[in-house]
Design an enzyme around this catalytic site. Structure first.
Site, short mmCIF file in Angstrom:
data_model
loop_
_atom_site.label_atom_id
_atom_site.label_comp_id
_atom_site.label_asym_id
_atom_site.label_seq_id
_atom_site.Cartn_x
_atom_site.Cartn_y
_atom_site.Cartn_z
N LYS A 163 54.99 32.41 44.78
CA LYS A 163 54.02 33.07 45.65
C LYS A 163 54.77 33.74 46.80
O LYS A 163 55.82 33.24 47.23
CB LYS A 163 53.05 32.04 46.24
CG LYS A 163 52.03 31.48 45.26
CD LYS A 163 51.13 30.44 45.93
CE LYS A 163 50.21 29.75 44.97
NZ LYS A 163 49.13 30.58 44.43
N ARG A 184 45.37 24.61 35.83
CA ARG A 184 44.65 24.47 34.57
C ARG A 184 45.49 23.74 33.53
O ARG A 184 44.95 23.12 32.61
CB ARG A 184 44.19 25.86 34.08
CG ARG A 184 45.27 26.80 33.72
CD ARG A 184 44.78 28.24 33.63
NE ARG A 184 44.59 28.85 34.94
CZ ARG A 184 44.14 30.09 35.14
NH1 ARG A 184 43.80 30.85 34.11
NH2 ARG A 184 44.00 30.56 36.35
#
Ligand code: BES
Ligand code: ZN
Ligand code: ZN
EC number: 3.4.11.1
Length: 504
Positions: free
Chosen positions: A275, A349
């Site tokens: 990020k 996920r």
């Protein structure tokens, strides 16, 4: 802070402050003003007219007491117009009152509910209690200089005809819920150099000891043996090893069995798809779902509803390193589904894939997962609303209905087959990202769907938006909010027929 109910006449009460609650659009306003005038020896109606005071939400009007009430500070506090969300208005306004009391360094205060005709005093006293405790919260342990002022006692003045014993039970429930939420806030607010995977597991263990929950903590080797290839891959890049935590609350007269699963990324750097600056800030809050699991367990440990609850967390840290998993890697989850990695920042996920497979094997009556899963959900719904998805509309409706009662905003996002096509992978059963960024919260939900036994009703709550806030809102200060601890606990209470005993 002590919170007590009272049915006092305010004439001869000694206290630091009295706060009267008033709706803006109350048709009985004239009558109410008369009552205030009577309580305060007149003059309030004139003052309101003079100041053109409108009882907008959280608006204070200081009124003279003319010696009748022995308090230094008497104020009317506006409840606004929004009658529909009466409970949450009370939570909010109670938080404004406690902050005002702290600002004024008051020690004993009274909140008077007698000027209003509330329909349901169970909800009134519970909501005020929750608002006081949630509003009183701050994460100040690392400041060298703290604002030490604490309000000692809040008395909630209720009408004489109310059943005080019964209402005391709702004050107790409100306290437990709000304190559990604050417990979650405390955990989420701790940075990743204080709470890593091992420390998180220790906190879960301590909680289990305190309340007598069963607990099983799996280490890396055991996680590998269980075949959790997706979760393990995420954890690989970090020096902090993964810990898979399974808590169980098992009461004697269990009326059913629910599994709650929380995304537990102690920190999400993005991994090799690292990020950039601002997007990496606040990623200590990527453990919000996991911390909500612990908060919910704290609450049920206190309230002891007749329902078995499994709490499941696949704790990990997403870091780039020579050992980190990569884009294009193909992984195999516990249920045998193969996953191609499109982006290492879609790691939540992957951890949930194995946690949901594990939860499904327990064959519970229902599964709820809570996860700071996608930025796309925040884009879709804003920062204040969680996205709800799942495989069973009735179950989704129950959760949405509960969220209206708790004031924790939630909204459904729809699954569809066209988006299902978008998580087809080039060389494996499923891709961990969609082929476009559109509908990113939904494609994430659809990915999770592959790991849930379709026979088990399942709800996924994406809390990426409301789990934390940089400046705070309503009764939430800046930082972690502890959402959705109250909603899920309240749902478990309702489902366990907890209120049958109280006759609600
Ligand atoms: N933890 C983030 C989601 C998130 C974003 C939580 C903002 C709280 C605030 C998640 O793991 C993530 O990085 N998701 C990616 C997915 C993308 C790579 C498909 C995202 O939302 O950008
Ligand atoms: Zn991520
Ligand atoms: Zn994440």
């Amino acid at each position: 802070m002590e919170i007590n109910l009272t049915t006092k006449k305010l004439d001869n009460v000694k206290t630091d402050a009295v706060f009267f609650l008033m709706f803006e659009d109350n048709k009985k306003l004239e009558g109410e003003l008369e009552k205030i005038d009577k309580a305060l020896n007149g003059g309030v109606s004139d003052l309101i007219k003079l100041q053109k005071y409108k009882a907008e939400e959280g608006k204070f009007l200081i009124v003279p007491t003319l010696g009748k009430i022995k308090a230094n500070y008497v104020a009317i506090v506006g409840l606004g117009k929004e009658k529909k969300f009466e409970n949450d208005i009370l939570r909010r306004v109670a938080s404004y009152i406690i902050r005002k009391a702290k600002e004024l360094k008051l020690s004993d205060i009274i909140i008077d509910t007698n000027l209003q005709q509330f329909e349901n005093y169970d909800e009134v006293v519970q909501a005020i209690t929750e608002g006081l405790i949630l509003g009183d919260y701050s994460f100040d342990k690392y400041f060298s200089k703290k604002d030490e002022h604490k309000v000692k006692e809040v008395q909630i003045n209720i009408p004489k005809n109310q059943d005080k014993d019964r209402l005391n039970e709702f004050v107790r429930i409100g306290k437990i819920l709000a304190e559990a939420q604050n417990f979650t806030r405390d955990l989420v607010n701790e940075p990743a150099n204080v709470i890593n995977t091992i420390q998180f597991a220790e906190i879960a263990e301590k909680l289990a000891k305190e309340y007598g929950f069963e607990i099983k903590i799996y280490d890396e080797e055991e996680i590998e043996k269980m075949g959790m290839g997706a979760y393990l891959a995420v954890a690989k890049g970090s020096d902090n090893p993964p810990r898979f935590i399974h808590l169980t609350y098992r009461p004697k007269n269990s009326q059913g069995e629910i599994a709650i699963v929380g995304k537990g990324l102690m920190f999400d750097s993005g991994g090799l798809n690292i990020k950039t600056g601002d997007f990496m800030r606040w990623m200590k809050t990527d453990k919000s779902g996991a911390c909500a699991v612990l908060g919910i367990f704290k609450a049920i440990g206190e309230l002891k509803p007749d329902i078995t609850v499994h709490g499941i967390v696949a704790a990990a840290e997403n870091m780039p390193s020579g050992k980190a998993y990569r884009p294009d890697d193909i992984l195999r989850a516990k249920n045998g589904v193969t996953i191609e990695v499109g982006n290492t920042d879609a790691e939540g996920r992957l951890t949930l894939a194995d946690a949901l497979s594990y939860a499904s094997e327990l064959k519970p009556d229902a599964i709820i997962d809570m996860a700071t899963l996608t930025g796309a959900c925040v884009v879709a719904l804003g920062e204040f609303t969680a996205g709800v998805m799942g495989n069973n509309q009735k179950f989704i409706n129950e959760i949405l209905k509960t969220s209206e009662e708790t004031g924790e905003w939630m909204w459904q996002l729809p699954f569809n087959n066209k988006l299902r096509e978008q998580i087809k992978a080039p060389h494996a059963d499923v891709y961990n990202v969609g082929t476009t960024r559109y509908g990113g919260a939904i494609t994430a939900g659809l990915f999770l769907e592959k790991f849930v036994d379709p026979k088990i009703p399942w709800v996924h709550i994406d809390i990426a938006g409301p789990s934390h806030h940089t400046s705070g809102w309503y009764y939430h200060p800046k930082g972690a909010t502890g959402i959705p601890v109250r909603t899920i606990t309240w749902y478990l209470l309702k489902r366990s027929k907890f209120f049958d005993k109280i006759g609600k």
